[in-house]
Scaffold this active site. Structure first.
Site, mmCIF file in Angstrom:
data_model
loop_
_atom_site.group_PDB
_atom_site.id
_atom_site.type_symbol
_atom_site.label_atom_id
_atom_site.label_comp_id
_atom_site.label_asym_id
_atom_site.label_seq_id
_atom_site.Cartn_x
_atom_site.Cartn_y
_atom_site.Cartn_z
ATOM 1 N N ASP A 76 -29.199 84.754 -106.360
ATOM 2 C CA ASP A 76 -28.253 84.023 -105.806
ATOM 3 C C ASP A 76 -27.837 82.796 -106.649
ATOM 4 O O ASP A 76 -28.600 82.067 -106.933
ATOM 5 C CB ASP A 76 -28.815 83.591 -104.225
ATOM 6 N N PHE A 156 -16.222 85.423 -115.504
ATOM 7 C CA PHE A 156 -15.933 85.397 -114.110
ATOM 8 C C PHE A 156 -16.034 84.196 -113.270
ATOM 9 O O PHE A 156 -16.596 83.072 -113.860
ATOM 10 C CB PHE A 156 -16.520 86.568 -113.514
ATOM 11 N N GLY A 157 -15.594 84.301 -112.148
ATOM 12 C CA GLY A 157 -15.953 82.999 -111.145
ATOM 13 C C GLY A 157 -15.137 81.723 -111.775
ATOM 14 O O GLY A 157 -14.058 81.469 -111.902
ATOM 15 N N LYS A 179 -22.953 82.637 -123.764
ATOM 16 C CA LYS A 179 -23.233 82.090 -122.353
ATOM 17 C C LYS A 179 -24.690 82.418 -121.691
ATOM 18 O O LYS A 179 -25.114 81.590 -121.274
ATOM 19 C CB LYS A 179 -22.123 82.780 -121.344
ATOM 20 N N HIS A 184 -27.484 79.442 -116.362
ATOM 21 C CA HIS A 184 -28.253 79.503 -115.123
ATOM 22 C C HIS A 184 -29.124 80.808 -114.908
ATOM 23 O O HIS A 184 -30.130 80.744 -114.936
ATOM 24 C CB HIS A 184 -27.351 78.942 -113.883
HETATM 25 P P1 IMP Z 1 -23.894 85.439 -106.920
HETATM 26 O O1 IMP Z 1 -24.855 84.885 -106.132
HETATM 27 O O2 IMP Z 1 -24.052 85.937 -108.453
HETATM 28 O O3 IMP Z 1 -22.881 86.299 -106.341
HETATM 29 O O4 IMP Z 1 -22.803 84.342 -107.182
HETATM 30 C C1 IMP Z 1 -22.012 83.577 -106.114
HETATM 31 C C2 IMP Z 1 -20.393 82.991 -106.788
HETATM 32 O O5 IMP Z 1 -20.968 81.990 -107.642
HETATM 33 C C3 IMP Z 1 -19.655 84.232 -107.504
HETATM 34 O O6 IMP Z 1 -19.007 84.727 -106.553
HETATM 35 C C4 IMP Z 1 -18.873 83.166 -108.274
HETATM 36 O O7 IMP Z 1 -17.860 82.599 -107.697
HETATM 37 C C5 IMP Z 1 -19.896 81.978 -108.734
HETATM 38 N N1 IMP Z 1 -20.683 82.451 -109.903
HETATM 39 C C6 IMP Z 1 -21.871 82.957 -109.985
HETATM 40 N N2 IMP Z 1 -22.371 82.858 -111.371
HETATM 41 C C7 IMP Z 1 -21.432 82.556 -112.068
HETATM 42 C C8 IMP Z 1 -21.264 82.460 -113.570
HETATM 43 O O8 IMP Z 1 -21.947 82.702 -114.320
HETATM 44 N N3 IMP Z 1 -19.951 81.830 -113.829
HETATM 45 C C9 IMP Z 1 -18.939 81.295 -113.058
HETATM 46 N N4 IMP Z 1 -19.237 81.408 -111.479
HETATM 47 C C10 IMP Z 1 -20.241 81.992 -111.169
#
Ligand code: IMP
Length: 203
Positions: A76, A156-157, A179, A184
């Site tokens: 997460d 993304f994101g 990247k 993270h």
């Molecule tokens: P998840 O827990 O990996 O689904 O991440 C939750 C949310 O954090 C995603 O929907 C993105 O909006 C944001 N996010 C997670 N990882 C990344 C990344 O590597 N780059 C940019 N946004 C991220």
């Protein structure tokens, strides 16, 4: 001819994201039979209702262990912005609303930060693993700045507005490999994978 015993261990990655699965499979190697949720026939959305990254990662992993009785890990991630007191944090995916797009989230973030001079932020990932009934946690973090205008089209994101410290490109201007080497999630996944490789070596 000498004979070798090869142990292949089963492991589920509690994700519907094929890109993340391929990435983990490539790093883990052939000693692990890695499957994602689709590949074990789990099509439902696993609840993520905790108010911490750790809580959500544990919730996902425990759901799979309870329903499928197998080793499993889940991740997460959240973006924490200092001037917004850690928001959007654990709510990063739905910052701009329940069915929002990545673009909506970026627009909301830039609007909230309009005129702010403190642009410090970090991404954090928590990976929870249940292996042979024991739970382990791994964390990865990258610090950087939220820039004022989106740059780049990769990733993304929040990638187009996040510039990691020590770089003059956003994540969305970098290649995947670069990247992943500093991100993270890359850091947390490498901790997990080092741990799993040590376990394989013990067998
Ligand atoms: P998840 O827990 O990996 O689904 O991440 C939750 C949310 O954090 C995603 O929907 C993105 O909006 C944001 N996010 C997670 N990882 C990344 C990344 O590597 N780059 C940019 N946004 C991220």
């Amino acid at each position: 001819m000498p004979s070798f015993s090869v142990y292949i261990m089963d492991m589920i990655f509690a994700t519907h994201n094929e890109h993340k699965t391929q990435e983990a499979r490539a790093i883990l190697g052939e000693e692990w039979n890695l499957k994602n949720l689709r590949e074990i026939g789990c099509m439902e959305e696993i609840p993520e209702t905790a108010n911490t990254l750790q809580g959500n990662a544990l919730q996902k992993v425990q759901y799979v262990v309870e329903h499928y009785h197998t080793n499993c890990f889940a991740d997460d991630t959240g973006l924490e912005v200092e001037a917004l007191y850690g928001a959007p944090g654990v709510y990063s995916a739905r910052y701009a609303g329940e069915h929002c797009t990545y673009q909506d989230n970026v627009n909301k973030l830039l609007a909230e930060m309009k005129g702010m001079t403190n642009r410090k932020a970090c991404f954090k990932t928590v990976v929870a693993l249940v292996l042979d009934g024991e739970t382990h946690l791994f964390e990865g973090r990258v610090d950087g700045q939220i820039i004022e205008e989106p740059r780049g089209t990769a990733g993304f994101g929040y990638d187009p507005v996040f510039m990691p410290d020590g770089y003059d490109q956003t994540f969305a201007e970098m290649g995947d490999a670069e990247k992943n080497s500093i991100s993270h999630r890359g850091r947390a996944m490498r901790k997990l994978i080092d741990f799993l490789k040590d376990k394989t070596a013990e067998k």
